[in-house]
Design an enzyme around this catalytic site. Sequence first.
Site, short mmCIF file in Angstrom:
data_model
loop_
_atom_site.label_atom_id
_atom_site.label_comp_id
_atom_site.label_asym_id
_atom_site.label_seq_id
_atom_site.Cartn_x
_atom_site.Cartn_y
_atom_site.Cartn_z
CB THR A 69 67.95 88.34 12.72
OG1 THR A 69 67.93 89.67 12.77
CG2 THR A 69 66.67 87.48 13.11
CD GLN A 179 74.56 97.21 18.14
OE1 GLN A 179 75.62 98.22 17.89
NE2 GLN A 179 73.70 97.72 18.35
CB THR A 237 74.15 79.92 -3.73
OG1 THR A 237 73.47 78.63 -4.38
CG2 THR A 237 74.83 80.66 -4.69
CB CYS A 327 63.34 96.37 16.25
SG CYS A 327 64.78 95.66 16.50
N1 PLP Z 1 71.78 91.57 17.84
C1 PLP Z 1 71.69 92.66 18.09
C2 PLP Z 1 72.85 93.59 19.94
C3 PLP Z 1 71.71 93.98 17.04
O1 PLP Z 1 71.98 95.48 17.68
C4 PLP Z 1 71.00 93.96 16.12
C5 PLP Z 1 70.45 95.09 15.25
O2 PLP Z 1 70.35 95.75 15.53
C6 PLP Z 1 70.77 91.95 16.06
C7 PLP Z 1 71.01 91.68 16.84
C8 PLP Z 1 69.86 91.81 14.90
O3 PLP Z 1 70.89 91.80 13.40
P1 PLP Z 1 70.36 91.83 11.71
O4 PLP Z 1 70.08 93.58 11.27
O5 PLP Z 1 72.28 91.72 11.62
O6 PLP Z 1 69.75 90.49 11.61
#
Ligand code: PLP
Length: 390
Positions: A69, A179, A237, A327
């Site tokens: 993210t 993914q 850090t 989500c």
């Molecule tokens: N992008 C994709 C395609 C994802 O499947 C996910 C999580 O499922 C994320 C971003 C977000 O990942 P993170 O939990 O490392 O922020």
Amino acid sequence: MIYLDYNATTPLSENVKNSIINSLDKFGNPSSLYSKGKESREAIFKARKSLSNLINANPSQIIFTSCATESNNSVISSSIESNKHSVKHIITTKIEHPAIIEALDYYKKNENIHVTYLECDNFGRISTNQLEQSLTQDTVLVSIMMANNEIGNIYPIKEICDIVHNYNPSIKVHTDATQAIGKIDIDVKHLGVDYLTMSGHKFYAPKGVGALFIKNANTFEPMMRGGHQENDLRAGTENILSIIAMGIAADELNEINNNDEIGKLRDYIECKILKHISNSKLLGDIDNRVCNTSCILFEGINGIKICELLNSFPEEEKICISSGSACNSISFQPSHVMKAMEINQIPIRISIGRYTTKNDLDIFFKSLLKTINLLKKDKENYYETRKSNY
Ligand code: PLP
């Protein structure tokens, strides 16, 4: 408990666990000059090298972040901050992860930014013609994921880079490879991408650590400020234990490749379901998917109900799967990916991985049959009661 939700997160591998335990005493701040700091600095460099080997980058092109993210948000933020001209245009798709879509929604409200969301068809495929037609003089970024988290589709990132850079070499191309890592071979030099996002917890490393490939740091505006870490590109850090672990997980991906076996197991369970459960339908671009993902719709049955029931069985039969994306599992609404594919129901997503066995899948199948029969009966009872009301 049978875990079939590797796209949500993966367990830690044994080597990763050991690497964390063995590094607990590496408490030195990597920015300190004395030997304890140097020890941490060297451990981070080793991990950076492992990550860069995985995608054929140079170590200096990798920065560590807290998650995918953050990597995704940083790319969007940099593209907006580093382009001072007034109108900025960004192209993405309707099926990106919320870490792209919601970040863009935020900037759209606050800046002079236009976003084009590429459509997809009923199989989740995008059109490179639509991409070509959407490019304008104001386009600063094209962000398209490498593999979709819900349906597993793989997108043609090399072709996308060629189209965009032929139109204008200064437009940046970002791909969210969260993914895709470990499931398909990735070579950033061959692809021609400017940015690529990774997340540790999708490939047997811990949660809370990610990485971003940046082809050319000169044009990158940091989102996190307040320190000189990560070559001045991401202040704060470093999360040293998780970074070490992510490096080990990357080494393991370079050494272990059981994707063929994973693909065979995925096909095995998929065929069994489609053959024995009526009204089941496979979603996505069937011939162009990552090896571990299967998204299946049971006509008239809500995928969330299936997941809930599967999770309510006794421990030895309990199944962990999700209905598309983690989500979305509390909203009871089809996800934005389903909506983009014009599918108005909620499917289930089975995503398997390194530790899945055929026996796990056989237990899952039995529990799934039981669940579907229960829910079908429920539905019949529901209609029977309603009929008697008239
Ligand atoms: N992008 C994709 C395609 C994802 O499947 C996910 C999580 O499922 C994320 C971003 C977000 O990942 P993170 O939990 O490392 O922020």
